[in-house]
Motif scaffolding. Structure first.
Motif, short mmCIF file in Angstrom:
data_model
loop_
_atom_site.label_atom_id
_atom_site.label_comp_id
_atom_site.label_asym_id
_atom_site.label_seq_id
_atom_site.Cartn_x
_atom_site.Cartn_y
_atom_site.Cartn_z
N CYS A 65 -36.98 -140.75 -41.08
CA CYS A 65 -36.49 -139.43 -40.67
C CYS A 65 -35.21 -139.16 -41.45
O CYS A 65 -34.61 -140.07 -42.03
N GLY A 66 -34.81 -137.89 -41.48
CA GLY A 66 -33.61 -137.57 -42.25
C GLY A 66 -32.99 -136.25 -41.83
O GLY A 66 -33.69 -135.35 -41.35
N ILE A 67 -31.68 -136.18 -41.98
CA ILE A 67 -30.95 -134.94 -41.69
C ILE A 67 -29.97 -134.68 -42.84
O ILE A 67 -29.26 -135.58 -43.27
N SER A 68 -29.95 -133.43 -43.29
CA SER A 68 -28.98 -133.00 -44.31
C SER A 68 -27.89 -132.19 -43.65
O SER A 68 -28.15 -131.39 -42.75
N CYS A 69 -26.66 -132.39 -44.13
CA CYS A 69 -25.58 -131.49 -43.76
C CYS A 69 -25.43 -130.49 -44.91
O CYS A 69 -25.17 -130.89 -46.05
N ILE A 70 -25.66 -129.23 -44.63
CA ILE A 70 -25.49 -128.20 -45.67
C ILE A 70 -23.99 -127.99 -45.85
O ILE A 70 -23.33 -127.40 -44.99
#
Ligand code: HPA
Length: 273
Positions: free
Chosen positions: A229-234
């Motif tokens: 799983c992954g999350i980006s911080c814009i």
């Protein structure tokens, strides 16, 4: 003997000689998130420089060590700092850390990064859960003789990001009242930021955010059978999407401002893994 596998085994052995900790979750911390590793119940740390042959980050703001410990009841290994392809390393070295964490026993991989926003509904500070990715602009870490011990020659990539983990992350964010977008991440090589024309191309290809990491790590991890799983911080709107030039300072400032919310979300998710 395959040289890449040989190196992976040697580096894994070095870690094993230092700790017998068995992680369930592997976490890679992107820009601005490094501190999370200092806030957990640390059991052991291993500096990358103490692992012969391990690539060292040349980017300011990126530390270099594995941190072993617990978040809630979940045993984790954290990469506090990663290396990037643009630093000049072979792709096999760029993904070495992720492969080592898998060899040490981690079954789940949580990827995080700072990214430029392509989707016009995003703004700096938006958190985006990664649902799929485009890695076609960087070489595959799987090029070369297949390492059968790690995985199959032609691995399936139709669902890189695990749907169960995605649901869990989405529900966790909702419960915490943390706004969370979803989208497709595209990896460019960097180190230059993109041109507006390249960002328009990426948009036409379906990308919502872009960065210089992560997708190659996900490919290597999927090859080894990890749940990802992954999350980006814009941290900024991508080139041509806002006025003014892009800068690493802007990326770091937004990453720092968003870090608290991002860290709380990651920790709560990992407690449930
Ligand atoms: N482009 C590529 N990588 C990035 C960006 C960007 O705009 N922001 C943070 N990482």
């Amino acid at each position: 003997m395959n040289e890449i596998y040989d190196k992976l085994k040697k580096c894994t052995d070095v870690c094993r000689s230092i700790t017998d900790f068995k992680p369930r979750v592997a976490l890679v911390l992107g820009s601005g998130l490094g501190q999370l590793a200092d806030e957990i119940q640390i059991e052991k740390t291993i500096e990358y420089k103490d692992i012969e042959g391990f690539p060292l980050s040349t980017v300011q703001g990126h530390r270099g060590r594995f941190v072993f410990g617990k978040i809630g009841e979940t045993p984790v290994v954290i990469m506090q700092g990663r290396v990037h392809y643009y630093e000049g390393y072979l792709m096999s070295d760029v993904v070495l850390g992720v492969r080592i964490m898998r060899m040490l026993g981690a079954e789940n991989l949580f990827l995080t990064n700072a990214a430029g926003g392509i989707n016009r509904s995003f703004q700096p500070g938006t958190l985006m859960m990664i649902t799929d990715q485009i890695s076609s602009f960087v070489p595959s870490p799987l090029i070369g003789a297949n390492i059968e011990e790690l995985g199959t020659r032609f691995p399936d990539m139709s669902r890189i990001y695990d749907s169960g983990l995605q649901s869990m992350i989405y529900e966790t964010a909702e419960q915490m009242n943390i706004p969370l977008q979803k989208g497709i991440y595209l990896q460019f090589s960097g180190p230059a930021y993109e041109t507006p024309a390249e960002i328009n191309m990426a948009e036409a290809l379906g990308a919502d955010a872009c960065g210089m990491s992560t997708a190659c790590e996900a490919v290597a991890a999927k090859h080894m059978g990890m749940k990802i799983c992954g999350i980006s911080c814009i941290t900024n709107m991508a080139s041509g999407r806002s006025e003014g030039p892009l800068s690493h300072d802007e990326v770091q400032t937004t990453a720092d401002l968003t870090a608290d919310r991002f860290k709380q979300l990651i920790k709560s998710c990992i407690m449930r893994m």
